[in-house]
Write a protein that holds these residues in place. Sequence first.
Motif, PDB file in Angstrom:
ATOM      1  N   PHE A  38       0.853  -1.195   0.000  1.00  0.00           N
ATOM      2  CA  PHE A  38       0.000   0.000   0.000  1.00  0.00           C
ATOM      3  C   PHE A  38       0.880   1.233   0.000  1.00  0.00           C
ATOM      4  CE2 PHE A  38      -2.838  -3.089   2.104  1.00  0.00           C
ATOM      5  CZ  PHE A  38      -3.910  -3.006   1.242  1.00  0.00           C
ATOM      6  N   SER A  39       1.074   1.801  -1.149  1.00  0.00           N
ATOM      7  CA  SER A  39       1.924   2.992  -1.323  1.00  0.00           C
ATOM      8  C   SER A  39       3.062   3.064  -0.317  1.00  0.00           C
ATOM      9  CB  SER A  39       1.104   4.278  -1.303  1.00  0.00           C
ATOM     10  OG  SER A  39       0.260   4.315  -0.198  1.00  0.00           O
ATOM     11  N   THR A  98      -5.451  -9.351   7.958  1.00  0.00           N
ATOM     12  CA  THR A  98      -6.679  -8.795   7.385  1.00  0.00           C
ATOM     13  C   THR A  98      -6.519  -8.531   5.896  1.00  0.00           C
ATOM     14  OG1 THR A  98      -7.207  -7.833   9.504  1.00  0.00           O
ATOM     15  CG2 THR A  98      -8.379  -6.966   7.628  1.00  0.00           C
ATOM     16  N   ARG A 120      -8.800 -10.014   3.041  1.00  0.00           N
ATOM     17  CA  ARG A 120      -9.489  -9.166   2.058  1.00  0.00           C
ATOM     18  C   ARG A 120      -9.160  -9.591   0.633  1.00  0.00           C
ATOM     19  NH1 ARG A 120      -8.895  -3.206   4.857  1.00  0.00           N
ATOM     20  NH2 ARG A 120     -10.561  -3.508   6.372  1.00  0.00           N
ATOM     21  N   ASN A 131     -11.297 -12.482  -0.118  1.00  0.00           N
ATOM     22  CA  ASN A 131     -12.665 -12.011  -0.342  1.00  0.00           C
ATOM     23  C   ASN A 131     -12.814 -11.152  -1.579  1.00  0.00           C
ATOM     24  OD1 ASN A 131     -14.699 -12.742   1.626  1.00  0.00           O
ATOM     25  ND2 ASN A 131     -13.230 -11.956   3.105  1.00  0.00           N
ATOM     26  N   ILE A 187     -11.906  -8.211  -1.911  1.00  0.00           N
ATOM     27  CA  ILE A 187     -12.142  -6.804  -1.589  1.00  0.00           C
ATOM     28  C   ILE A 187     -10.975  -5.987  -2.135  1.00  0.00           C
ATOM     29  CG2 ILE A 187     -12.282  -5.151   0.303  1.00  0.00           C
ATOM     30  CD1 ILE A 187     -13.756  -7.297   1.901  1.00  0.00           C
ATOM     31  N   THR A 188      -9.770  -6.532  -2.004  1.00  0.00           N
ATOM     32  CA  THR A 188      -8.627  -5.920  -2.685  1.00  0.00           C
ATOM     33  C   THR A 188      -7.953  -7.003  -3.523  1.00  0.00           C
ATOM     34  OG1 THR A 188      -7.277  -6.373  -0.755  1.00  0.00           O
ATOM     35  CG2 THR A 188      -8.102  -4.151  -0.970  1.00  0.00           C
ATOM     36  N   ALA A 189      -7.147  -6.554  -4.461  1.00  0.00           N
ATOM     37  CA  ALA A 189      -6.448  -7.503  -5.324  1.00  0.00           C
ATOM     38  C   ALA A 189      -4.972  -7.509  -4.942  1.00  0.00           C
ATOM     39  CB  ALA A 189      -6.604  -7.104  -6.787  1.00  0.00           C
ATOM     40  N   PRO A 190      -4.310  -8.658  -5.042  1.00  0.00           N
ATOM     41  CA  PRO A 190      -2.875  -8.674  -4.734  1.00  0.00           C
ATOM     42  C   PRO A 190      -2.080  -7.985  -5.834  1.00  0.00           C
ATOM     43  CG  PRO A 190      -3.592 -10.823  -5.516  1.00  0.00           C
ATOM     44  CD  PRO A 190      -4.817  -9.966  -5.426  1.00  0.00           C
ATOM     45  N   ASP A 191      -0.892  -7.462  -5.477  1.00  0.00           N
ATOM     46  CA  ASP A 191      -0.033  -6.877  -6.508  1.00  0.00           C
ATOM     47  C   ASP A 191       0.488  -7.986  -7.408  1.00  0.00           C
ATOM     48  OD1 ASP A 191      -0.475  -4.492  -5.311  1.00  0.00           O
ATOM     49  OD2 ASP A 191       1.383  -4.488  -4.155  1.00  0.00           O
ATOM     50  N   ILE A 233     -17.607 -15.056  -4.605  1.00  0.00           N
ATOM     51  CA  ILE A 233     -18.096 -14.444  -3.365  1.00  0.00           C
ATOM     52  C   ILE A 233     -19.306 -15.213  -2.828  1.00  0.00           C
ATOM     53  CG2 ILE A 233     -17.243 -12.091  -3.680  1.00  0.00           C
ATOM     54  CD1 ILE A 233     -20.011 -11.400  -4.749  1.00  0.00           C
ATOM     55  N   TYR A 234     -20.012 -15.933  -3.724  1.00  0.00           N
ATOM     56  CA  TYR A 234     -21.136 -16.733  -3.239  1.00  0.00           C
ATOM     57  C   TYR A 234     -20.652 -17.973  -2.494  1.00  0.00           C
ATOM     58  CZ  TYR A 234     -23.704 -13.800  -6.470  1.00  0.00           C
ATOM     59  OH  TYR A 234     -24.237 -12.721  -7.130  1.00  0.00           O
ATOM     60  N   TYR A 251     -17.900 -14.422   5.117  1.00  0.00           N
ATOM     61  CA  TYR A 251     -16.848 -13.693   5.825  1.00  0.00           C
ATOM     62  C   TYR A 251     -17.430 -12.948   7.015  1.00  0.00           C
ATOM     63  CZ  TYR A 251     -13.327  -9.965   6.465  1.00  0.00           C
ATOM     64  OH  TYR A 251     -12.413  -9.082   6.970  1.00  0.00           O
ATOM     65  N   PRO A 275     -16.133 -10.347   9.421  1.00  0.00           N
ATOM     66  CA  PRO A 275     -14.956  -9.517   9.680  1.00  0.00           C
ATOM     67  C   PRO A 275     -14.775  -9.213  11.162  1.00  0.00           C
ATOM     68  CG  PRO A 275     -16.682  -8.245   8.599  1.00  0.00           C
ATOM     69  CD  PRO A 275     -17.226  -9.603   8.825  1.00  0.00           C
ATOM     70  N   GLU A 291     -13.915  -6.277  12.457  1.00  0.00           N
ATOM     71  CA  GLU A 291     -14.660  -5.040  12.706  1.00  0.00           C
ATOM     72  C   GLU A 291     -16.018  -5.223  12.091  1.00  0.00           C
ATOM     73  OE1 GLU A 291     -13.758  -2.730  14.461  1.00  0.00           O
ATOM     74  OE2 GLU A 291     -11.572  -2.623  14.477  1.00  0.00           O
ATOM     75  N   TYR A 339      -4.724   3.887  -7.459  1.00  0.00           N
ATOM     76  CA  TYR A 339      -4.613   2.511  -6.967  1.00  0.00           C
ATOM     77  C   TYR A 339      -5.254   1.556  -7.955  1.00  0.00           C
ATOM     78  CZ  TYR A 339      -3.038   3.387  -2.186  1.00  0.00           C
ATOM     79  OH  TYR A 339      -2.322   3.713  -1.088  1.00  0.00           O
ATOM     80  N   ARG A 340      -4.614   0.390  -8.054  1.00  0.00           N
ATOM     81  CA  ARG A 340      -5.194  -0.574  -8.973  1.00  0.00           C
ATOM     82  C   ARG A 340      -6.470  -1.159  -8.370  1.00  0.00           C
ATOM     83  NH1 ARG A 340      -2.082  -5.432  -9.975  1.00  0.00           N
ATOM     84  NH2 ARG A 340      -4.043  -6.519 -10.157  1.00  0.00           N
TER      85      ARG A 340
END
Lengths: 305, 451
Positions: free
Chosen positions: A13-14, A43, A47, A50, A52-56, A72-73, A77, A79, A81, B449-450
Amino acid sequence: MEFFKAENINKNFSGFQALTDVTISIEKGQVFGLLGPNGAGKTTLIRIINQITAPDTGRVFIEGRPLRASDIYNIGYLPEERGLYKKMKVGEQALYLARLKGLDRHTALKRLKYWFKRFEIQDWWDKKLMELSKGMQQKIQFICTILHEPKLLIFDEPFSGFDPINTQILKEEILNLREKGATIIFSTHNMSSVEEICDHIALIHKSKKILDGNIFDVKNQYKPNIFDVVYKGNFTDIPRVLGNAYEIITHNENDRVNEMTIKHLNGANNSDLLMKIAPSVEIVSFNERIPSMNEVFINVVENHA
Amino acid sequence: MNKTFIIFKREYLTRVKKKSFLLLTILTPLLFGALMFLPAYLATRENKEAHKVAVVDRSTIFLGNLKDSKSTVFEFIPAEKYETVKNDIKNSGYYALLEIPGNILITNKVMAYSHKQISIDVKQHIDNQLEQKLEEQKRAELVARIGVPDLEEQMNKTKTRISVETIKMTDSGTGKKGSTEIAMGVGYAAGFLIYIFVFMYGSMVMRGVLEEKQNRIVEVIISSAKPVQLMMGKILGLAAVGLTQFLIWVMLMSGIFVGAKAMFIDDNTMQQMAQSQTQSLMSVQNNQAMEMFENGDPNEFEKIVEKIEGINFPQIILSFLIYFILGYLLYSSLMAAVASAVDSEEDMNQFMLPITIPLIASIIMLMNVIKNPEGALAIWGSYIPFTSPIIMLVRLPFGVPWWELLISITVLALSAYGAIWIAAKIYRTGILMYGKKPTWKELGKWLRYRN
């Protein structure tokens, strides 16, 4: 049979490295413990599973094929939080989340009735969520997670906020789901519950996986080779018969019981120790110290600084 | 079923099913009506007690010649009492003390002493009376000097009052009776309504997004639906709530209008009410509008109805819908993006300001646009997407060429699309970020962001 696999996952993440080359593999029907200190990257990994985010870089497989959007079906999950709409009625809310998971209204209602009955909470249906206690809300959330009967369940700290009785109920339900064929990823800091329900664990620390294996193997790998022996008879010969391979850590004698703690310095097998001391004293009990998961966790994380 | 639609349905139904929604939707027009009617009503019931003004006239021009009004009663007092009253106005029983100096014809200046600041009514009345009397006197002197016997009457006959009947020509060449005042009123109302709608529903989107983030339900939902689906479902759901409300209002209003037309046409007593309502409705610049009624033509109300009907309401309502939807999409998507990026209301307000500035600016521009709907400010304001929803609506009742409308709508639609695109990118990163307040720079980074 391998049900799920995440292969060489990297995520940044940046400038902040959240996951470095992490690979995990989960067998079908396993309860897989995903452990690690806060901020280790658990987490993020969840994610990614799930979507929710994609790996680099890196790939995720389910049932041997790459993960796709419709999976997703297949995933439920819970979470860490978590939360629901406070002002929405419990039943309506559960129905809404079920529809989002692709269930049609009829099936969703039928299953919700079943679970509400099973947890004996039918009369909550028309209550607003904010009228319920935290534990009650968690129960609703649990039902929402499993309602679409996913093949892969991900629980992030499922027991937080539950009293011991409800924790027990929930544990049984989780094991029950495994009986029915679900594969479960279980992320927690509560090591005693890991020992109770996990088959396999992976430990992530500072974005890297540093430990992975069957729970017994892991514990054996980190056992300190220390034995507690209670005996009758005379201690005098013991240091001589043990020789250089062993160290006597403690030794206590009083009118009722004689005890000693022995550390095996180069890890030979247990019967070697027994055979050495048996001729000299009468052994009342012989116990090898196996570390708890808690100790393993602390040991591994601290030595990996 | 499509996820966006499921989310849309929830957003729509949970709000429309609330009792408060129905109540507010029906009560608001009534409240607005009351708000318009009340000042007019109160004005007719202003405190009848007149202020007593003591007058010391050292010039002796005005003695006994000042007319009282509803609000002001003049009482001439001898010059000896001047000091006593002046020193203790508070307890003298007079509201004010007016001192007319002996040399008023040269100085044109009088003094008014009072304990409290003199009200505008009283001051204006004193002004008018003194001016009128002085002018009369000067004119009488002039007439006497010139020696033309009926000059006074001749002069009065030169006074003229013109009434401009505005006819808007349609392209087919037929004329439609128009009314500048009514066009202004409608433009003002439509522009303001858009402002309120965009603001109200935009902030609902914002609060909804923040609520989901603070409730932490967002992670549950985006493991079932894509963030952009959640965002669009919410934005569209709330738009539908707004449209529902608007349609109920249109129905209520046209019901009232038709009802009023059927009941009150040709009814003289209704003129009074129509007059006071129209006055307050057009409080922007209502002098001419009032004059229209003052001559007491029994068919004035009918004429108003005709003029109201002369306005192209279907076009205005259709444009209202288009501009509301597009303007709302533009603003609410940006608001959603901002709400997704922050954790708390306080942080949100800070980011909100730059977004709401153009919206507030358009309300400030509105006044100038209404006076000059063909001016440069109006033209540019109706092209720039951030102001066009309001400014174009203000211009519409005055007549806008179709191609201008087309350009304006196209620009707005493209901007709304762009705003949604940007918002979606910020949103999907923002809703999962907790704990620290992002900077504008970071928001920019999220765009790249990608995932």
